[in-house]
Design a protein around this motif. Structure first.
Motif, PDB file in Angstrom:
ATOM      1  N   GLN A   1      31.943  48.791  30.355  1.00 46.58           N
ATOM      2  CA  GLN A   1      32.602  47.975  29.434  1.00 46.58           C
ATOM      3  C   GLN A   1      32.611  48.964  28.151  1.00 46.58           C
ATOM      4  N   LYS A   2      34.036  49.566  28.881  1.00 45.86           N
ATOM      5  CA  LYS A   2      34.341  50.519  28.045  1.00 45.86           C
ATOM      6  C   LYS A   2      35.550  50.688  28.380  1.00 45.86           C
ATOM      7  N   PHE A   3      36.739  50.760  27.007  1.00 48.79           N
ATOM      8  CA  PHE A   3      38.173  50.748  27.199  1.00 48.79           C
ATOM      9  C   PHE A   3      37.940  52.031  27.852  1.00 48.79           C
ATOM     10  N   LEU A   4      39.648  52.180  28.638  1.00 46.60           N
ATOM     11  CA  LEU A   4      39.468  53.651  29.615  1.00 46.60           C
ATOM     12  C   LEU A   4      40.972  54.370  29.251  1.00 46.60           C
ATOM     13  N   PHE A   5      41.345  53.017  28.981  1.00 43.01           N
ATOM     14  CA  PHE A   5      43.332  54.020  28.149  1.00 43.01           C
ATOM     15  C   PHE A   5      44.692  52.649  28.493  1.00 43.01           C
ATOM     16  N   SER A   6      45.762  53.536  27.425  1.00 40.59           N
ATOM     17  CA  SER A   6      46.670  52.291  27.719  1.00 40.59           C
ATOM     18  C   SER A   6      48.061  52.426  28.416  1.00 40.59           C
ATOM     19  N   LEU A   7      48.792  51.897  28.560  1.00 38.81           N
ATOM     20  CA  LEU A   7      50.579  52.413  28.957  1.00 38.81           C
ATOM     21  C   LEU A   7      50.765  51.744  27.836  1.00 38.81           C
ATOM     22  N   ASN A   8      51.758  52.614  27.442  1.00 41.33           N
ATOM     23  CA  ASN A   8      52.877  52.192  26.065  1.00 41.33           C
ATOM     24  C   ASN A   8      54.342  51.800  25.987  1.00 41.33           C
ATOM     25  N   GLN A   9      55.227  51.212  27.224  1.00 44.49           N
ATOM     26  CA  GLN A   9      55.876  52.508  27.430  1.00 44.49           C
ATOM     27  C   GLN A   9      57.142  50.517  27.007  1.00 44.49           C
ATOM     28  N   HIS A  10      56.271  49.656  27.959  1.00 42.22           N
ATOM     29  CA  HIS A  10      57.100  48.048  26.921  1.00 42.22           C
ATOM     30  C   HIS A  10      57.453  48.034  25.460  1.00 42.22           C
ATOM     31  N   ILE A  11      58.369  47.051  25.471  1.00 37.46           N
ATOM     32  CA  ILE A  11      59.030  47.016  23.686  1.00 37.46           C
ATOM     33  C   ILE A  11      59.040  45.869  22.826  1.00 37.46           C
ATOM     34  N   ASN A  12      58.590  45.286  24.312  1.00 33.57           N
ATOM     35  CA  ASN A  12      58.416  43.902  24.182  1.00 33.57           C
ATOM     36  C   ASN A  12      56.328  42.819  24.291  1.00 33.57           C
ATOM     37  N   TRP A  13      56.295  41.949  23.691  1.00 35.83           N
ATOM     38  CA  TRP A  13      55.312  41.315  24.557  1.00 35.83           C
ATOM     39  C   TRP A  13      55.240  41.721  25.642  1.00 35.83           C
ATOM     40  N   VAL A  14      53.984  41.755  26.714  1.00 37.55           N
ATOM     41  CA  VAL A  14      53.393  42.110  27.518  1.00 37.55           C
ATOM     42  C   VAL A  14      52.390  40.386  28.119  1.00 37.55           C
ATOM     43  N   ARG A  15      53.540  39.789  29.137  1.00 39.65           N
ATOM     44  CA  ARG A  15      52.777  38.855  29.619  1.00 39.65           C
ATOM     45  C   ARG A  15      51.380  38.957  31.358  1.00 39.65           C
ATOM     46  N   CYS A  16      51.736  39.762  31.252  1.00 36.86           N
ATOM     47  CA  CYS A  16      51.572  39.951  32.803  1.00 36.86           C
ATOM     48  C   CYS A  16      50.997  41.204  33.372  1.00 36.86           C
ATOM     49  N   ALA A  17      49.613  41.621  33.278  1.00 35.51           N
ATOM     50  CA  ALA A  17      49.031  42.711  34.404  1.00 35.51           C
ATOM     51  C   ALA A  17      48.202  42.797  35.529  1.00 35.51           C
ATOM     52  N   LYS A  18      48.583  43.323  36.194  1.00 35.41           N
ATOM     53  CA  LYS A  18      47.809  43.111  37.782  1.00 35.41           C
ATOM     54  C   LYS A  18      47.629  44.924  38.755  1.00 35.41           C
ATOM     55  N   PHE A  19      46.992  44.983  39.114  1.00 27.85           N
ATOM     56  CA  PHE A  19      46.464  46.017  39.919  1.00 27.85           C
ATOM     57  C   PHE A  19      46.880  46.275  42.290  1.00 27.85           C
ATOM     58  N   SER A  20      46.888  47.009  42.322  1.00 29.26           N
ATOM     59  CA  SER A  20      47.747  46.527  43.666  1.00 29.26           C
ATOM     60  C   SER A  20      46.672  46.553  44.182  1.00 29.26           C
ATOM     61  N   PRO A  21      46.541  45.752  46.017  1.00 30.10           N
ATOM     62  CA  PRO A  21      45.891  44.795  46.844  1.00 30.10           C
ATOM     63  C   PRO A  21      44.424  46.846  46.518  1.00 30.10           C
ATOM     64  N   ASP A  22      44.942  47.760  46.173  1.00 29.78           N
ATOM     65  CA  ASP A  22      44.048  49.260  47.082  1.00 29.78           C
ATOM     66  C   ASP A  22      44.033  49.472  45.629  1.00 29.78           C
ATOM     67  N   GLY A  23      44.181  49.486  44.499  1.00 29.04           N
ATOM     68  CA  GLY A  23      44.059  49.746  42.943  1.00 29.04           C
ATOM     69  C   GLY A  23      44.816  50.930  42.597  1.00 29.04           C
ATOM     70  N   ARG A  24      45.698  51.590  43.217  1.00 26.85           N
ATOM     71  CA  ARG A  24      46.097  52.822  43.020  1.00 26.85           C
ATOM     72  C   ARG A  24      47.459  52.536  41.759  1.00 26.85           C
ATOM     73  N   LEU A  25      48.139  51.090  41.839  1.00 27.57           N
ATOM     74  CA  LEU A  25      49.194  51.280  40.662  1.00 27.57           C
ATOM     75  C   LEU A  25      48.977  49.479  40.485  1.00 27.57           C
ATOM     76  N   ILE A  26      49.475  49.527  39.218  1.00 28.33           N
ATOM     77  CA  ILE A  26      48.784  48.490  38.561  1.00 28.33           C
ATOM     78  C   ILE A  26      51.039  47.872  37.961  1.00 28.33           C
ATOM     79  N   VAL A  27      50.750  46.792  37.855  1.00 29.01           N
ATOM     80  CA  VAL A  27      52.651  45.992  37.978  1.00 29.01           C
ATOM     81  C   VAL A  27      52.097  45.461  36.473  1.00 29.01           C
ATOM     82  N   SER A  28      53.260  45.717  35.810  1.00 33.20           N
ATOM     83  CA  SER A  28      52.939  44.775  34.434  1.00 33.20           C
ATOM     84  C   SER A  28      54.468  43.840  33.798  1.00 33.20           C
ATOM     85  N   ALA A  29      54.801  42.783  33.867  1.00 29.49           N
ATOM     86  CA  ALA A  29      56.008  42.076  33.571  1.00 29.49           C
ATOM     87  C   ALA A  29      56.151  42.321  31.097  1.00 29.49           C
TER      88      ALA A  29
END
Length: 367
Positions: free
Chosen positions: A97-125
């Protein structure tokens, strides 16, 4: 919008749970892979992890500074990724139950983020019109897809993990290969913003929900539209296949959640003997689709659907149903051609009349 979560039971006569705790509209929900936990995000800037039982106890995660738009568990259930209007994507440890890290390169609202099936990648919109691919371990942006003409509302990984599909306010759905970063498919089938999408577990189908009030089922192998579903009065805001793909559920701004049976998988799967999807998908085409209006009993419960046992479908029966489907499609095309011919005849008659009138006017004006 009522700041509550509802957990519905698929079994007949089982009561639903109504969870309260969020102080503002709930924007997203996601079950953990085991189903023992439920995550939710809200306009109150918090993420909550619930134990879906009678007590409805929850733990609050606070790190975002604006509305949380998306929550998604990793396939191992150990991590949670969230996206927010504070322009960040955040990753949390579920059990600690702990915050780990942030990904900060978007320059507007982030609508969605998902893990890849193997958990190695994250995709965001994001509303910055980009889809970003991140490496979870290095925490770096691997690639930015910038082809959308408007805000990107939703994104998800194909079950194989080899490509991602994104939905946009520009009414389109785009599918990219995450290895070559090449655009594989581009669908322009809706007449309004596409709000959500979901891959069938087989990876052969994609369903979309749009503000034009329809759901559309796409055949990714053929790269074409299979069905258009009319059920919601007003925008269809969300859609998701069940884990097995036997059902899918859709939600809309008409305050309804509808559960549908994925019968299309029986019709096509049996006949085509669909194998695991190959690395490359078919390029998209815009062929005519079947319009399926919702049955008369609009409020029909799932139980009544479940109570009728499914007869085992033999090969010849399935072929027959597919041929009937093709004949139906041909009938629709024949009717369309007939209507077009009638319209063309009318246009020709009107054009002839116009020319005759013009000749008469010319004769009158000539001294």
């Amino acid at each position: 919008m009522d700041s509550c979560l509802m957990v519905w039971h698929m079994k007949p006569q089982s009561r639903a749970y109504r969870f309260t705790g969020h102080k503002d509209a709930v924007t997203c929900v996601n079950f953990s892979p085991s189903g023992h936990l439920l995550a939710s995000g809200s306009r109150d800037k918090t993420v909550r992890i619930w134990v879906p039982n009678v007590k409805g106890e929850s733990t609050v995660f606070r790190a975002h500074t604006a509305t949380v738009r998306s929550v998604h568990f990793c396939s191992d259930g150990q991590s949670l990724v969230t996206a927010s209007d504070d322009k960040t994507v955040k990753v949390w440890s579920t059990h600690r139950q702990k915050f780990l890290f942030s990904l900060n390169q978007h320059i507007n609202w982030v609508r969605c983020a998902k893990f890849s099936p193997d958990g190695r990648l994250i995709v965001s919109a994001s509303d910055d019109k980009t889809v970003k691919l991140w490496d979870k371990n290095s925490r770096e942006c691997v690639h930015s897809y910038c082809e959308h003409g408007g805000f990107v509302t939703y994104v998800d990984f194909h079950p194989s993990g080899t490509c991602v599909a994104a939905a946009g306010m520009d009414n389109t759905v785009k599918v990219w290969d995450v290895r070559t970063h090449r655009l594989l498919q581009h669908y322009q089938l809706h007449s309004a913003a596409v709000n959500a999408l979901s891959f069938h577990p087989s990876g052969n189908y994609l369903i979309t929900a749009s503000s034009d009030s329809t759901l559309k089922i796409l055949d990714l192998m053929e790269g074409r539209l299979l069905y258009t579903l009319h059920g919601h009065q007003g925008p269809a805001t969300t859609v998701a296949f069940s884990r097995t793909g036997e059902y899918f559920a859709s939600g809309g701004s008409d305050e309804q959640v509808m559960v549908w049976k994925s019968n299309f998988d029986i019709d096509y799967g049996e006949v085509l003997k669909v194998q695991k999807p190959p690395a490359t998908l078919a390029s998209s085409g815009n062929l005519p689709a079947v319009d399926l209006p919702i049955p008369a009993g609009r409020g029909k419960s799932l139980e009544s659907v479940q109570s009728q046992p499914q007869e085992p479908t033999s090969m010849p029966q399935t072929l027959t149903s597919t041929l009937e489907h093709i004949v139906g499609q041909l009938d629709v095309l024949t009717q369309t051609v007939s209507i077009l011919e009638q319209r063309l005849t009318l246009t020709e008659d009107k054009l002839k009349q116009c020319l005759e009138n013009q000749q008469l006017i010319m004769q009158r004006t000539t001294p």
